[in-house]
Design a protein around this motif. Structure first.
Motif, PDB file in Angstrom:
ATOM      1  N   TYR A  86       7.230  -7.042   0.408  1.00 38.71           N
ATOM      2  CA  TYR A  86       7.668  -5.966  -0.800  1.00 38.71           C
ATOM      3  C   TYR A  86       6.559  -5.720  -0.448  1.00 38.71           C
ATOM      4  O   TYR A  86       5.618  -6.022  -0.357  1.00 38.71           O
ATOM      5  CB  TYR A  86       8.029  -7.218  -1.371  1.00 38.71           C
ATOM      6  CG  TYR A  86       9.003  -7.754  -1.179  1.00 38.71           C
ATOM      7  CD1 TYR A  86      10.327  -7.122  -0.903  1.00 38.71           C
ATOM      8  CD2 TYR A  86       9.873  -9.053  -1.529  1.00 38.71           C
ATOM      9  CE1 TYR A  86      11.487  -7.576  -0.444  1.00 38.71           C
ATOM     10  CE2 TYR A  86      10.711  -9.430  -1.126  1.00 38.71           C
ATOM     11  CZ  TYR A  86      11.977  -8.643  -0.846  1.00 38.71           C
ATOM     12  OH  TYR A  86      12.746  -9.413  -0.212  1.00 38.71           O
ATOM     13  N   PRO A  87       5.945  -4.399  -1.923  1.00 39.61           N
ATOM     14  CA  PRO A  87       4.705  -3.935  -2.752  1.00 39.61           C
ATOM     15  C   PRO A  87       4.460  -5.073  -3.044  1.00 39.61           C
ATOM     16  O   PRO A  87       4.422  -5.571  -3.242  1.00 39.61           O
ATOM     17  CB  PRO A  87       5.514  -2.692  -2.984  1.00 39.61           C
ATOM     18  CG  PRO A  87       6.624  -2.862  -3.274  1.00 39.61           C
ATOM     19  CD  PRO A  87       7.082  -3.835  -2.099  1.00 39.61           C
ATOM     20  N   SER A  88       3.293  -4.552  -2.894  1.00 42.59           N
ATOM     21  CA  SER A  88       2.039  -5.351  -4.091  1.00 42.59           C
ATOM     22  C   SER A  88       1.272  -4.479  -4.870  1.00 42.59           C
ATOM     23  O   SER A  88       1.044  -3.268  -4.465  1.00 42.59           O
ATOM     24  CB  SER A  88       1.466  -6.520  -3.734  1.00 42.59           C
ATOM     25  OG  SER A  88       0.477  -6.049  -2.468  1.00 42.59           O
ATOM     26  N   TYR A 147      -2.089  -3.275  -4.525  1.00 44.84           N
ATOM     27  CA  TYR A 147      -3.138  -2.634  -4.169  1.00 44.84           C
ATOM     28  C   TYR A 147      -2.626  -1.684  -2.899  1.00 44.84           C
ATOM     29  O   TYR A 147      -2.571  -0.933  -2.080  1.00 44.84           O
ATOM     30  CB  TYR A 147      -4.360  -3.169  -4.386  1.00 44.84           C
ATOM     31  CG  TYR A 147      -4.703  -2.977  -4.894  1.00 44.84           C
ATOM     32  CD1 TYR A 147      -5.779  -2.098  -6.275  1.00 44.84           C
ATOM     33  CD2 TYR A 147      -5.040  -5.230  -5.633  1.00 44.84           C
ATOM     34  CE1 TYR A 147      -5.285  -3.281  -7.256  1.00 44.84           C
ATOM     35  CE2 TYR A 147      -5.875  -5.517  -7.123  1.00 44.84           C
ATOM     36  CZ  TYR A 147      -6.027  -4.723  -7.682  1.00 44.84           C
ATOM     37  OH  TYR A 147      -6.367  -4.196  -8.970  1.00 44.84           O
ATOM     38  N   GLU A 183       0.996  -0.220  -1.741  1.00 47.54           N
ATOM     39  CA  GLU A 183       2.495   0.450  -2.236  1.00 47.54           C
ATOM     40  C   GLU A 183       3.052   0.564  -1.119  1.00 47.54           C
ATOM     41  O   GLU A 183       3.032   1.464  -0.754  1.00 47.54           O
ATOM     42  CB  GLU A 183       1.612   1.777  -3.859  1.00 47.54           C
ATOM     43  CG  GLU A 183       0.976   1.391  -4.619  1.00 47.54           C
ATOM     44  CD  GLU A 183      -0.056   1.980  -4.593  1.00 47.54           C
ATOM     45  OE1 GLU A 183      -0.729   2.238  -2.879  1.00 47.54           O
ATOM     46  OE2 GLU A 183      -1.008   2.748  -4.911  1.00 47.54           O
ATOM     47  N   ASP A 188       5.858   0.693  -0.776  1.00 48.29           N
ATOM     48  CA  ASP A 188       7.552   1.360  -0.867  1.00 48.29           C
ATOM     49  C   ASP A 188       6.767   3.346  -1.247  1.00 48.29           C
ATOM     50  O   ASP A 188       7.938   4.387  -0.498  1.00 48.29           O
ATOM     51  CB  ASP A 188       7.578   1.062  -2.238  1.00 48.29           C
ATOM     52  CG  ASP A 188       6.920   0.935  -3.284  1.00 48.29           C
ATOM     53  OD1 ASP A 188       5.779   0.823  -2.831  1.00 48.29           O
ATOM     54  OD2 ASP A 188       7.691   1.745  -4.470  1.00 48.29           O
ATOM     55  N   ARG A 189       6.274   3.012  -1.892  1.00 46.89           N
ATOM     56  CA  ARG A 189       6.206   4.991  -1.648  1.00 46.89           C
ATOM     57  C   ARG A 189       5.607   5.417  -0.159  1.00 46.89           C
ATOM     58  O   ARG A 189       5.476   6.992  -0.026  1.00 46.89           O
ATOM     59  CB  ARG A 189       5.011   5.475  -3.247  1.00 46.89           C
ATOM     60  CG  ARG A 189       4.961   5.009  -3.543  1.00 46.89           C
ATOM     61  CD  ARG A 189       3.889   5.873  -5.158  1.00 46.89           C
ATOM     62  NE  ARG A 189       4.222   7.115  -4.666  1.00 46.89           N
ATOM     63  CZ  ARG A 189       2.904   7.699  -5.333  1.00 46.89           C
ATOM     64  NH1 ARG A 189       2.198   6.957  -5.923  1.00 46.89           N
ATOM     65  NH2 ARG A 189       3.319   8.872  -5.262  1.00 46.89           N
ATOM     66  N   LEU A 190       5.128   4.386   0.709  1.00 42.06           N
ATOM     67  CA  LEU A 190       4.776   4.929   2.407  1.00 42.06           C
ATOM     68  C   LEU A 190       5.557   5.264   3.552  1.00 42.06           C
ATOM     69  O   LEU A 190       5.410   4.815   4.444  1.00 42.06           O
ATOM     70  CB  LEU A 190       3.455   4.141   2.475  1.00 42.06           C
ATOM     71  CG  LEU A 190       2.489   4.878   1.657  1.00 42.06           C
ATOM     72  CD1 LEU A 190       1.295   3.714   1.535  1.00 42.06           C
ATOM     73  CD2 LEU A 190       1.500   6.199   2.241  1.00 42.06           C
ATOM     74  N   LYS A 195       8.188   6.200   4.009  1.00 42.43           N
ATOM     75  CA  LYS A 195       8.884   8.239   5.214  1.00 42.43           C
ATOM     76  C   LYS A 195       7.265   8.382   5.714  1.00 42.43           C
ATOM     77  O   LYS A 195       7.988   8.532   7.411  1.00 42.43           O
ATOM     78  CB  LYS A 195       9.188   8.476   4.681  1.00 42.43           C
ATOM     79  CG  LYS A 195      11.327   8.649   4.139  1.00 42.43           C
ATOM     80  CD  LYS A 195      10.985   9.329   3.195  1.00 42.43           C
ATOM     81  CE  LYS A 195      13.070   8.667   2.405  1.00 42.43           C
ATOM     82  NZ  LYS A 195      13.360  10.011   2.128  1.00 42.43           N
ATOM     83  N   PHE A 196       6.424   7.782   5.287  1.00 44.64           N
ATOM     84  CA  PHE A 196       4.922   8.731   5.231  1.00 44.64           C
ATOM     85  C   PHE A 196       4.668   7.394   7.102  1.00 44.64           C
ATOM     86  O   PHE A 196       4.515   8.542   7.996  1.00 44.64           O
ATOM     87  CB  PHE A 196       3.780   8.695   4.674  1.00 44.64           C
ATOM     88  CG  PHE A 196       2.687   8.753   4.695  1.00 44.64           C
ATOM     89  CD1 PHE A 196       2.179  10.448   4.829  1.00 44.64           C
ATOM     90  CD2 PHE A 196       1.802   7.955   5.454  1.00 44.64           C
ATOM     91  CE1 PHE A 196       0.572  10.746   5.405  1.00 44.64           C
ATOM     92  CE2 PHE A 196       0.849   8.794   6.461  1.00 44.64           C
ATOM     93  CZ  PHE A 196       0.006   9.604   6.234  1.00 44.64           C
ATOM     94  N   ILE A 226      -3.051   3.976  -1.598  1.00 41.82           N
ATOM     95  CA  ILE A 226      -3.260   5.397  -0.903  1.00 41.82           C
ATOM     96  C   ILE A 226      -4.193   5.655  -1.559  1.00 41.82           C
ATOM     97  O   ILE A 226      -5.059   7.265  -0.877  1.00 41.82           O
ATOM     98  CB  ILE A 226      -1.427   5.583  -2.505  1.00 41.82           C
ATOM     99  CG1 ILE A 226      -0.229   5.250  -1.492  1.00 41.82           C
ATOM    100  CG2 ILE A 226      -1.332   7.055  -2.679  1.00 41.82           C
ATOM    101  CD1 ILE A 226       0.394   5.012  -2.251  1.00 41.82           C
TER     102      ILE A 226
END
Lengths: 287, 287, 287, 287
Positions: free
Chosen positions: B107-109, B111, B113, B115-117, B119-120, B160
């Motif tokens: 899961y994201p924490s 520092y 992220e 979740d936001r990465l 698709k990248f 990020i």
């Protein structure tokens, strides 16, 4: 003692094989929350298991669904024997006395960037008396400045986003309150349950997110969105923030329907019916 | 078997009473990392205790310093008996088989992220063979695109930020690699130790941050900053990200000096001196 | 010469008095874009005026609507006499030779954080030949890594958000391409028009956002979303980013309907019908 | 009438050929700011030119430096004939009456994310009387909640960052005030000058950033950092935010020294010496 009867019905349409689910829909077992009975019904003939995380007591239902419709019904009867305390008697816990397993809830997490809010929170709340009333002041501040509005936030929305946007849903209220508490070194965690007592005008009964803050050696309940009745909260999961305790984490392509949820107070093992109500005392479901 | 002798010397000037410290400088006890001997010397006559977190095995030294100079010396001899494996034999662990206490590292924490990465990362790494080599490819990608540069990041810098800035220190390399792993559902965690084998041109021996990824049922070591020799890493702490395992978390007004650290290989209990070197095999200090 | 006939129909339901509108729906007058005829019809009997911004030539229609339905129909015939150039003959303009009024398009703006992308862009594009082909390479990179998906972005979405999310609509493609150009010191601006030639499967004819980059002393057209035919673009507005050239900026409470838009090629003043097509040459509507 | 004599001395060490500079250090020519005399001295024998941007009247000095030391001395005598007004007589300008070239200062920009602060600002300032006093209230709010601290912000720091961090330098105070003004539809811009009257304890005389807000048909001066005397501000540049009006934008590898700046009041063309002081009236250097 409060006895609650709840049921959750979840429907999915799975479009590919090998789709993993991690559910956090089982009521937690704690010193003051007793699961009297529970049942799980699954329309698919697949293996499932329930694991309990040692650190949080969260119970995770894990399974791999097959393509096609999947329906899950969980029902439980839960008894709560709250710890009840007068707010003015509850102080904050000095860092030196915080247990190791509480410390992690004072650090920032994905959706609660307390590090970036430290000075902001110190200005707002730094001078107040250090106790339950300070956490209550944070809760009131969040509630007063934030408007409950559906579809204004998404899975990326963090506490800072909500502070600026001034709108959100229960999850966002909880993240903002948690971030502000941690920013002034008060451990706070994200807890999930059912929105017992919510105004039907807000929509059908739904999952709920609220806050537990560590004060006077216990985790006390707070409902920053002000939409429900804390005395009726059955704890499902608790964690750093929403990243930890999604009611369903799905790895695969799935179409979900809105959950159908019921919860009601029933007579307790002592024969008495206690209907949860808004109390002025502090409540904890902790040992 | 590798035997290492390390010492840490930390100096503070405390300017107010009631200053709490949480240190994470004690070598962890794991199945494959044995603390042969250790000592702690403190110039102040204050109470201290070492607590072990059940979930991570991190050992936290806790104390409240008094105004004036505070000096802390920790020394230890540690034996490592690595699990060694051929990379091509190590596959990823399907979600269905990930233990509950591993799930949190997917899961994201704060520092990282992930979740936001998502698709990248799927575009960059989604099509590769699912195993150790994919994590190695992420590690190489991070190392190749990021330049080690002091004073370019701060306590707010996240994965990020580092992806965009393309500069950072070991902590930033680790955060970026972790976020990319989690983004494609590979559990990864932030681990701290000493930068064994680092080029002296980079500065004096220092604390180090690296990555452990969960593959083939174990946590394998990766050094995304490429500055040190993983075989010489003594694990101090492990967690979601740097928020969990700062070597020192300080609640109060303090002036810190740069830590003075030494680490060297010494003959093991078997009488043999094994000097850590860059190995092509996969290494784990896990059970 | 291309002659295009376009019409826009906008409908609003205004719920309060004193509601100000700033529209940017009038075709710009440039050296190579001639407005042959145009008309504006408004169902409300209110004052309106069209102002031309000296710096951008954008034409802003300004009015204050009254409560009730408001309908606006703008129609125009526009002739384009493109400057056409072979890409390989177009170089970048050294900073020393950039006109003062072009410099502003090399600086970061709200949705194009080129400052934060400087090093990232230098790694990707810093070594390429400095000319039209480098901007084309940026355009292709954006198109290749981003998927056109409705309802994935909102009014806060910036270039960095789109880089990470890898999804968006034409506005997002444009912001990302602009930010990457500026990050390597190529002036780029956000331009609005109609999505001439777009696949009807993407929905009804709509407003469009594309990019103009300053190369070889002119502003050349690029369509990073790849959904339309640049030769058919009638310029409405141009600016730093979407903040400057919304087709409608509304100060007040209003319900909007989807715009109804038509655009078609008609025979030019020379009697010839030129239907816009995908050209390999570079195009500019600049003087 | 105020007459000021100022000098700027800038030193660079240039390490590569072809290094472009864009300076914005020339005093602007406005209706109420007259440049009586000025001189520019450059130690390198290179071509330079001063261009005036039509939209802002900013004067940009452009040149390409040669490798080696470059020294630049600009000196000027400037006369200011302020427009002076009683604050209570100054109202806000309704959107319908804002000139086209003022509108751009109501939109968000790189460092002033007014779009994200709209609701936040409406809660704080939405109910106040619409005039100069509301802008003054925003200025006071920013000053009260933000502590002037060097080295706490960098070139990426935006208004939202400063709102949360509660620390910054003059540039940050200005960005935050501008963002809050725009968020409630008051045009505001970022203006640069010299910190006339600053407390020497804050360091040597330096460049300064302050705010102009569009009220009652003019741009009025505000100094949100509260460190200087607005009556002594000589306008160098004005723009959306710091991205537009850096005193030096450098394209190349250069080592800069701290600027050496002097400014003093001298007798005006009317023979009178007016020393700038803190005035309670509103001031504008606008036509």
């Amino acid at each position: 003692m409060v006895r609650l009867r709840l049921s959750l019905e979840l429907d999915y349409e799975i479009s590919q094989p090998g789709c993993d689910f991690v559910f956090n829909i089982h009521a937690a077992h704690t010193e003051r929350q007793r699961v009297v009975d529970e049942s799980l019904t699954l329309n698919q003939n697949v293996q499932w298991r329930v694991e309990t995380d040692a650190a949080t007591r969260n119970r995770y239902l894990r399974l791999q669904g097959m393509p096609g419709p999947m329906r899950l019904v969980y029902a439980a009867t839960v008894e709560l024997q709250h710890h009840v305390e007068q707010p003015q008697r509850i102080g904050e816990v000095p860092v030196a006395q915080m247990p190791a397993d509480v410390m992690r809830y004072v650090y920032p997490s994905r959706y609660c960037e307390s590090d970036r809010l430290h000075k902001f929170a110190m200005r707002e709340f730094g001078q107040q008396w250090q106790g339950y009333s300070r956490v209550q002041a944070i809760r009131d501040w969040v509630l007063q400045r934030t408007t409950f509005t559906s579809n204004t936030s998404n899975a990326n929305t963090s506490a800072i986003d909500t502070l600026l946007a001034t709108v959100g849903v229960c999850r966002d209220f909880a993240h903002l309150m948690i971030a502000l508490c941690r920013a002034i070194n008060i451990p706070a965690r994200f807890t999930t349950g059912i929105d017992y007592g919510a105004d039907p005008a807000l929509g059908p009964t739904d999952f709920h997110a609220y806050v537990e803050a560590y004060l006077g050696g216990r985790w006390y309940l707070f409902d920053p969105s002000g939409t429900a009745i804390p005395m009726g909260f059955v704890r499902l999961g608790t964690g750093r923030d929403a990243a930890d305790v999604a009611f369903a984490t799905i790895f695969g392509a799935v179409i979900s329907s809105a959950p159908r949820i019921t919860i009601e107070a029933v007579p307790g093992s002592d024969g008495q019916l206690v209907v949860p109500y808004h109390r002025t005392e502090a409540l904890s479901t902790d040992g």
